[in-house]
Write a protein that holds these residues in place. Structure first.
Motif, mmCIF file in Angstrom:
data_model
loop_
_atom_site.group_PDB
_atom_site.id
_atom_site.type_symbol
_atom_site.label_atom_id
_atom_site.label_comp_id
_atom_site.label_asym_id
_atom_site.label_seq_id
_atom_site.Cartn_x
_atom_site.Cartn_y
_atom_site.Cartn_z
ATOM 1 N N PRO A 221 -4.355 7.165 -0.912
ATOM 2 C CA PRO A 221 -4.673 5.742 -0.971
ATOM 3 C C PRO A 221 -3.972 5.013 -2.112
ATOM 4 C CG PRO A 221 -6.629 7.070 -1.402
ATOM 5 C CD PRO A 221 -5.550 8.008 -1.002
ATOM 6 N N LEU B 68 0.372 4.072 12.126
ATOM 7 C CA LEU B 68 0.238 5.478 11.752
ATOM 8 C C LEU B 68 0.445 5.658 10.254
ATOM 9 C CD1 LEU B 68 2.074 7.220 14.725
ATOM 10 C CD2 LEU B 68 -0.361 7.358 14.171
ATOM 11 N N ILE C 213 -0.086 3.461 7.932
ATOM 12 C CA ILE C 213 -1.268 2.939 7.233
ATOM 13 C C ILE C 213 -2.382 3.977 7.224
ATOM 14 C CG2 ILE C 213 -3.061 1.166 7.214
ATOM 15 C CD1 ILE C 213 -1.219 -0.702 8.586
ATOM 16 N N MET C 214 -2.624 4.578 8.399
ATOM 17 C CA MET C 214 -3.729 5.539 8.470
ATOM 18 C C MET C 214 -3.457 6.753 7.596
ATOM 19 S SD MET C 214 -5.341 5.497 12.269
ATOM 20 C CE MET C 214 -3.888 5.737 13.232
ATOM 21 N N ALA D 219 0.829 -1.213 0.000
ATOM 22 C CA ALA D 219 0.000 0.000 0.000
ATOM 23 C C ALA D 219 0.858 1.256 0.000
ATOM 24 C CB ALA D 219 -0.938 -0.002 1.203
ATOM 25 N N ILE E 129 -1.597 6.839 4.857
ATOM 26 C CA ILE E 129 -1.775 6.478 3.450
ATOM 27 C C ILE E 129 -3.258 6.475 3.103
ATOM 28 C CG2 ILE E 129 -1.445 4.704 1.683
ATOM 29 C CD1 ILE E 129 0.818 3.570 3.379
ATOM 30 N N ALA E 130 -4.042 5.799 3.970
ATOM 31 C CA ALA E 130 -5.477 5.660 3.694
ATOM 32 C C ALA E 130 -6.134 7.031 3.609
ATOM 33 C CB ALA E 130 -6.139 4.824 4.783
ATOM 34 N N ARG E 131 -5.717 7.929 4.502
ATOM 35 C CA ARG E 131 -6.371 9.231 4.604
ATOM 36 C C ARG E 131 -5.954 10.171 3.464
ATOM 37 N NH1 ARG E 131 -7.970 13.570 4.536
ATOM 38 N NH2 ARG E 131 -8.418 15.094 6.154
#
Lengths: 285, 321
Positions: B302, B292, B294-295, B250, B297-299
């Protein structure tokens, strides 16, 4: 007699599973976003209970409501800062965002509180009642009864009140709800808050008779997921029934196969369920 | 003259091939080998998780199967650990055929959660499996009996082996990208129902992708066991093994050829240095950082770093979302 004992133990534990799972079904049913950190929310609430007792010397009448309020706030913050921004993004973002949150919560807890198992004294809510040979521990009875009452309350809130109707309207169709004057964002923040508050109460209650450690969360996340799948997505009564069933299944398999394998039976049941009814036991296709 | 777009992947591989030989520091060499190993499993995950858009949290099963196949063959039959690689690959095919069809009926979150549950189930089963060492795990050879044990003091031979496997996997992925299968998988990732309505045999191609993905993940597990010489339920089947693959892919960019490699080049040294500085992996600080990342990237991004690439490289084309 042992059968009755196992059933009653299972029902009391299952009621608590039902409570935090109904929190997940609310979050999931409302906005079709999975909360992979759900079990970690329960873990946080358990630590709230533990530290309230060891530092402030207060009982469940204080720390259960405190955990509920604290987690409510936490749920709202998570929605506003994270979920709101990813929920209409790509699938990958939706899935990994709360997974990242789960990692942060679990490993921060490990960092801050160490990997040691801690627990509240079993005498905090003491006493064992004997009901015709079936022994009922006061702690589990309190937990089970509170959980059932609150799950029922959540169902009534959703189906019998104006606020509940507005929340359901947003979950049904965000745009249409906005057209009739319901602002979606506060409703969804509220759903996250209530879902998290349910984990707060459940965590406070479980801590009365269950050990606390940073990694208890993962098995709760899976349990909640299995319960929601079994009960049908978005259905609070379904989650209640499924939670009770899973509690009983666990208590029987722990008795017959030993505590180490009780999770195998529950997860195995779930995998089997995926094979035969991917839409859930009580869910619609 | 070769156009730049064709040349730079080759340049990347050449730089990778010589990079660790430039340092004599065993820590860096070891990290380099681990980077390539992580890139193999993340690139393998990318086939099903990136191209086909099926976010699996169950790939630890494949990694564990490969690692356990190697050390079981050594521990029980005295064979060199690498002999477990083909066994692990065959076992991964069997597992894919068993778990693929039921989980592929699930979409989105449901698929992720289903694979997560299956991986958790597998870990518990392995903990209770006495023949495979139970909770204690399995050891590799302590001393090399022959060259076939692939036991080296230095990390460079491992690096070379891993890089060869990675090159093979990336070459296959590259061919797949341009083939019918690549188009089918991307169509599935973009929208399963739409792909199905256009005549893509969705279930069959998802299974093909899982077979390839699982086999290379199992191979990565075997290589891990050969290099580290130890595996227990947590380091083989633990949920964090799956998480690692997802995060690395990701960060670099899912569904891109070099995304997972880029993610590994950034994350693995970060993790290894954190562990070295904070003393062992027991503190979990690395995973707080992981969560952190991951969050974030997602936020904010993505698509991973691959999404940011066109912003700094004006010649690059923006990948269709």
């Amino acid at each position: 007699m042992i059968l009755l004992q196992l059933v009653s133990d299972g029902l009391q534990l299952g009621a608590v599973y039902a409570l935090f799972s109904s929190g997940l079904t609310l979050i999931w049913g409302m906005m079709n976003v999975m909360n992979f950190a759900h079990g970690q929310f329960v873990m946080l609430a358990m630590y709230v209970a533990f530290f309230c007792f060891t530092l402030l010397k207060v009982g469940p009448a204080f720390f259960v409501p405190l955990a509920a309020v604290g987690l409510f706030g936490f749920g709202v913050v998570v929605y506003l800062l994270l979920v709101r921004h990813v929920m209409r993004g790509p699938m990958l973002a939706q899935i990994i965002s709360t997974f990242g949150l789960a990692l942060v919560l679990q490993y921060s807890a490990l960092w801050a509180f160490s990997a040691n198992f801690v627990s509240l004294p079993t005498t905090l809510v003491g006493g064992v009642y004997d009901l015709g040979g079936v022994r009922l521990s006061a702690a589990r009875l309190l937990a089970g009864a509170t959980a059932i009452a609150l799950t029922a309350g959540m169902h009534l809130l959703l189906t019998r009140t104006d606020l509940g109707s507005r929340m359901l309207a947003v979950s049904e169709d965000r745009v249409a709800a906005a057209l009739v004057g319901i602002r979606p964002d506060p409703m969804q923040a509220l759903a996250w808050g209530l879902g998290a508050a349910a984990t707060g109460v459940a965590g406070g209650l479980i801590a009365l008779f269950f050990y606390v450690s940073p990694d208890v969360g993962n098995s709760f996340t899976l349990l909640a997921f299995v319960t929601v799948c079994l009960g049908g997505f978005g259905s609070v009564p379904g989650a209640l029934l499924a939670g009770l069933v899973i509690g009983v299944v666990e208590s029987f398999s722990a008795y017959w196969l030993g505590p180490a394998t009780k999770d195998v039976v529950v997860y195995g049941l779930f995998v089997a369920l995926l094979w035969v009814r991917p839409q859930g036991m009580f869910g619609r296709a | 003259m070769i156009p730049l777009r064709r040349a730079w992947p080759v340049a990347v591989l050449v730089i990778l091939a010589i990079a660790p030989f430039l340092t004599a520091n065993p820590f860096y060499q070891r990290v380099a080998a681990l980077v390539v190993l992580a890139a193999i499993s993340a690139s393998a995950w990318n086939v099903i998780g990136g191209y086909a858009g099926q976010i699996s949290f169950g790939h630890s099963i494949y990694f564990g199967i490969g690692a356990y196949a190697s050390l079981l063959l050594f521990g029980r039959f005295g064979l060199p650990p690498i002999a477990g690689a083909p066994l692990g690959i065959v076992a991964s095919f069997v597992v894919s055929l068993i778990i693929g069809p039921p989980t592929f009926r699930l979409r989105g979150h449901y698929f992720s959660m289903g694979t997560f549950a299956i991986a958790a189930l597998a870990e518990i089963l392995v903990v209770n499996w006495k023949f495979a060492g139970g909770a204690i795990g399995l050891m590799g050879p302590a001393m090399p009996r022959s060259l076939a044990d692939l036991l080296f003091r230095n990390s460079l031979p491992y690096y070379a082996i891993f890089l060869a496997v990675l090159a093979l996997l990336l070459a296959l992925t590259h061919l797949m990208q341009r083939s019918r299968m690549g188009f089918y998988l991307r169509a599935i990732g973009a929208g399963e129902r739409a792909a199905e309505s256009l005549g893509v045999p969705v279930q069959r191609y998802k299974l093909y992708a899982l077979l390839i993905s699982g086999a290379f993940t199992a191979l990565a597990g075997s290589l891990y066991a050969v290099m580290i010489g130890f595996v227990d339920p947590e380091s083989g089947f633990g949920i964090l093994i799956s998480v690692n693959m997802v995060v690395i892919a990701a960060l670099g960019g899912v569904g891109t050829l070099f995304g997972p490699l880029a993610g590994a080049i950034i994350l693995v040294p970060l993790q290894e240095t954190t562990n070295a500085l904070l003393g062992g992996s027991g503190t979990g600080a690395a995973y707080v950082a992981y969560g952190l990342i991951i969050m974030l990237i997602a936020r904010f991004s993505p698509g991973g770093l691959a999404e940011l690439w066109p912003l700094i490289n004006r010649n690059g084309r923006r990948r269709a979302a």
